[in-house]
Design an enzyme around this catalytic site. Structure first.
Site, PDB file in Angstrom:
ATOM      1  CG  PHE A 183      -1.579   1.338   1.175  1.00 33.90           C
ATOM      2  CD1 PHE A 183      -2.847   1.237   0.450  1.00 33.90           C
ATOM      3  CD2 PHE A 183      -1.475   2.435   1.938  1.00 33.90           C
ATOM      4  CE1 PHE A 183      -3.753   2.253   0.432  1.00 33.90           C
ATOM      5  CE2 PHE A 183      -2.382   3.545   1.854  1.00 33.90           C
ATOM      6  CZ  PHE A 183      -3.423   3.508   1.092  1.00 33.90           C
ATOM      7  CG  ASP A 222       5.320   3.997   1.814  1.00 35.25           C
ATOM      8  OD1 ASP A 222       5.428   4.699   2.974  1.00 35.25           O
ATOM      9  OD2 ASP A 222       4.412   3.646   0.971  1.00 35.25           O
ATOM     10  CE  LYS A 245      -1.060   7.170   6.837  1.00 32.63           C
ATOM     11  NZ  LYS A 245      -0.952   6.168   5.913  1.00 32.63           N
TER      12      LYS A 245
HETATM   13  C1  LIG Z   1      -0.958   6.022   4.359  1.00 31.39           C
HETATM   14  C2  LIG Z   1       0.078   5.593   3.472  1.00 31.39           C
HETATM   15  C3  LIG Z   1       0.313   6.165   2.340  1.00 31.39           C
HETATM   16  C4  LIG Z   1      -0.412   7.223   1.744  1.00 31.39           C
HETATM   17  O1  LIG Z   1      -0.402   8.580   2.477  1.00 31.39           O
HETATM   18  P1  LIG Z   1      -1.772   9.483   2.102  1.00 31.39           P
HETATM   19  O2  LIG Z   1      -1.068  10.468   3.228  1.00 31.39           O
HETATM   20  O3  LIG Z   1      -2.813   9.010   2.716  1.00 31.39           O
HETATM   21  O4  LIG Z   1      -1.783   9.688   0.857  1.00 31.39           O
HETATM   22  C5  LIG Z   1       1.455   5.741   1.610  1.00 31.39           C
HETATM   23  N1  LIG Z   1       2.162   4.540   2.094  1.00 31.39           N
HETATM   24  C6  LIG Z   1       1.721   4.091   3.491  1.00 31.39           C
HETATM   25  C7  LIG Z   1       2.495   3.024   3.854  1.00 31.39           C
HETATM   26  C8  LIG Z   1       0.727   4.373   3.991  1.00 31.39           C
HETATM   27  O5  LIG Z   1       0.462   4.098   5.185  1.00 31.39           O
END
Ligand SMILES: *Cc1c(COP(=O)(O)O)cnc(C)c1O
Length: 400
Positions: A140, A225, A254
């Site tokens: 994700f 990520d 985040k």
């Molecule tokens: C939440 C998340 C994203 C996307 O972040 P947004 O601020 O919602 O665009 C990308 N990668 C990971 C691993 C995430 O948990």
């Protein structure tokens, strides 16, 4: 108006792209949120780890108010007196020489993809438009068209094509599969060190280290990520550090704002980040002085309050206690730091009903991938609060 009215408004006028628990939060502080009727809940989701510092952290709030009264947005057409300090703080804390600020996590992932491709063409010498990026099953990385192009989740993709080419998918947790998929056109491997949305999936010990070695040997960038796993969530500043891995590019978001504001960043050393030249990438809001002041404060709180250490200690305690629950519903409890997945047996009727039952008992957690409950409270949580939650969690897990 009461909670029911607010839910009705959302349902009537808002897109139904989420399936929220019906709790209408009106205020919050630390690990607790309060609904419109005044009922308190322990937040065990932390807005998908965006409020690692706890809700409405007073120091971040002050930074926001103070900066909002001075200047909020200059655009990067001009400079401002906060961005440089934010860059410096990021570099000192993370050990990367440079960073590029964006807003949402997805934007930072897009930025990292562009950077990796550019490196592929300019440094590695991949023929124009041939760059490949290897990703893994169950990933994700966000919701834009290019990012869902590398997703393997049907719900994220169906009816949204055509997709962006240039992504190769391999099974997660197999370094060998990555090695086999590498071609002379491979620019990068992009990976979550622990998969969040897939259900807190932790790869085997040694996997990430092996992937790092394969990338290095084959002249391929390792892109990590850490938007959800980073900034202390797993008991290290970055989840990759559990294996002493230092990716070429790390993506954060985040908790970079402590939940006040969308702030994300791509981290890399000069020989990679330096490839971006004026005009090649940008964002009107990215790196604005309000975001920079908030981000600086959010990072300082993680350091000053030793949240990484607390995540490690409290996470170990919570994981240990959850592992001792002898419920027939539980298939597996796994986690690192305060990033814990409790997977239920397929016959237990899905995690949703357990999350509903937790809500009734004052605990907010969210199901992920049907059968897993994620426990990821703000990193400021203490043992006393965990001990308050445990009997309630236990009770729910013994429901018929
Ligand atoms: C939440 C998340 C994203 C996307 O972040 P947004 O601020 O919602 O665009 C990308 N990668 C990971 C691993 C995430 O948990």
């Amino acid at each position: 108006m009461d909670g029911k009215d607010f839910i009705e408004l959302e349902e009537k006028y808002g897109a139904h792209n989420y399936h929220p628990l019906d709790v209408v939060i009106a205020k919050a502080s630390g690990v607790w949120v309060t609904d419109t009727e005044g009922k308190e809940y322990l937040d065990c989701l932390s807005a998908y780890s965006a409020v690692n510092q706890g809700h409405v952290h007073p120091k971040i709030l002050s930074a926001l108010i103070e900066q909002a009264q001075k200047v909020t947005l200059t655009s990067r057409a001009f400079r401002n007196d906060k961005l440089g300090l934010f860059y410096q703080k990021l570099s000192e804390m993370t050990g990367y020489e440079m960073s590029l600020p964006m807003n949402s996590g997805a934007e930072a992932v897009e930025t990292a993809i562009k950077l990796a491709r550019k490196w592929g063409y300019e440094v590695k010498g991949i023929p124009q438009d041939q760059a490949e990026i290897i990703v893994v099953d169950g990933n994700f990385h966000g919701r834009t068209i290019s990012i869902i192009s590398c997703s393997t989740e049907p719900a994220y993709r169906k009816d949204f094509g055509p997709f962006t080419p240039g992504f190769i998918t391999v099974p997660y947790n197999s370094a060998h599969a990555i090695e086999k998929a590498i071609t002379p056109n491979t620019a990068a491997v992009m990976i979550e060190p622990i998969q969040g949305e897939a259900g807190v999936i932790i790869p085997d010990e040694g996997y990430l280290r092996e992937v790092e070695k394969i990338c290095y040997t084959n002249k391929v960038l390792l892109v990590s990520d850490e938007i959800q796993t980073g900034l202390g969530r797993t008991g290290k500043l970055f989840a990759a550090q559990h294996e002493n891995v230092r990716p070429d590019i790390t993506i954060i978001g985040k908790a970079l704002s402590g939940g006040f504001y969308p702030i994300s960043a791509v981290l890399a050393d000069r020989h990679i980040m330096g490839l971006f030249k004026p005009g090649e990438h940008g964002s009107t809001f990215g790196g604005n002085p309000l975001a920079a002041a908030i981000g600086y404060a959010a990072l300082s709180v993680i350091e000053d309050e030793k949240l990484v250490e607390n995540s490690e200690a409290m996470g170990a305690y919570l994981l240990d206690q959850l592992s001792e629950i002898n419920s027939p519903h539980i298939k597996e409890v796994r986690g690192k730091g305060l990033f814990i997945g409790l997977e239920l047996n397929p016959g237990s009727g899905g995690a949703r009903r357990f999350c509903e039952a937790l809500k009734e008992r004052g605990i907010l957690a969210k199901e992920t991938h049907h059968h897993t409950i994620r426990f990821a409270p703000p990193l400021v949580i203490d043992k006393q609060t965990i001990d308050w939650a445990l009997p309630r969690i236990r009770e729910v897990l013994f429901l018929p």
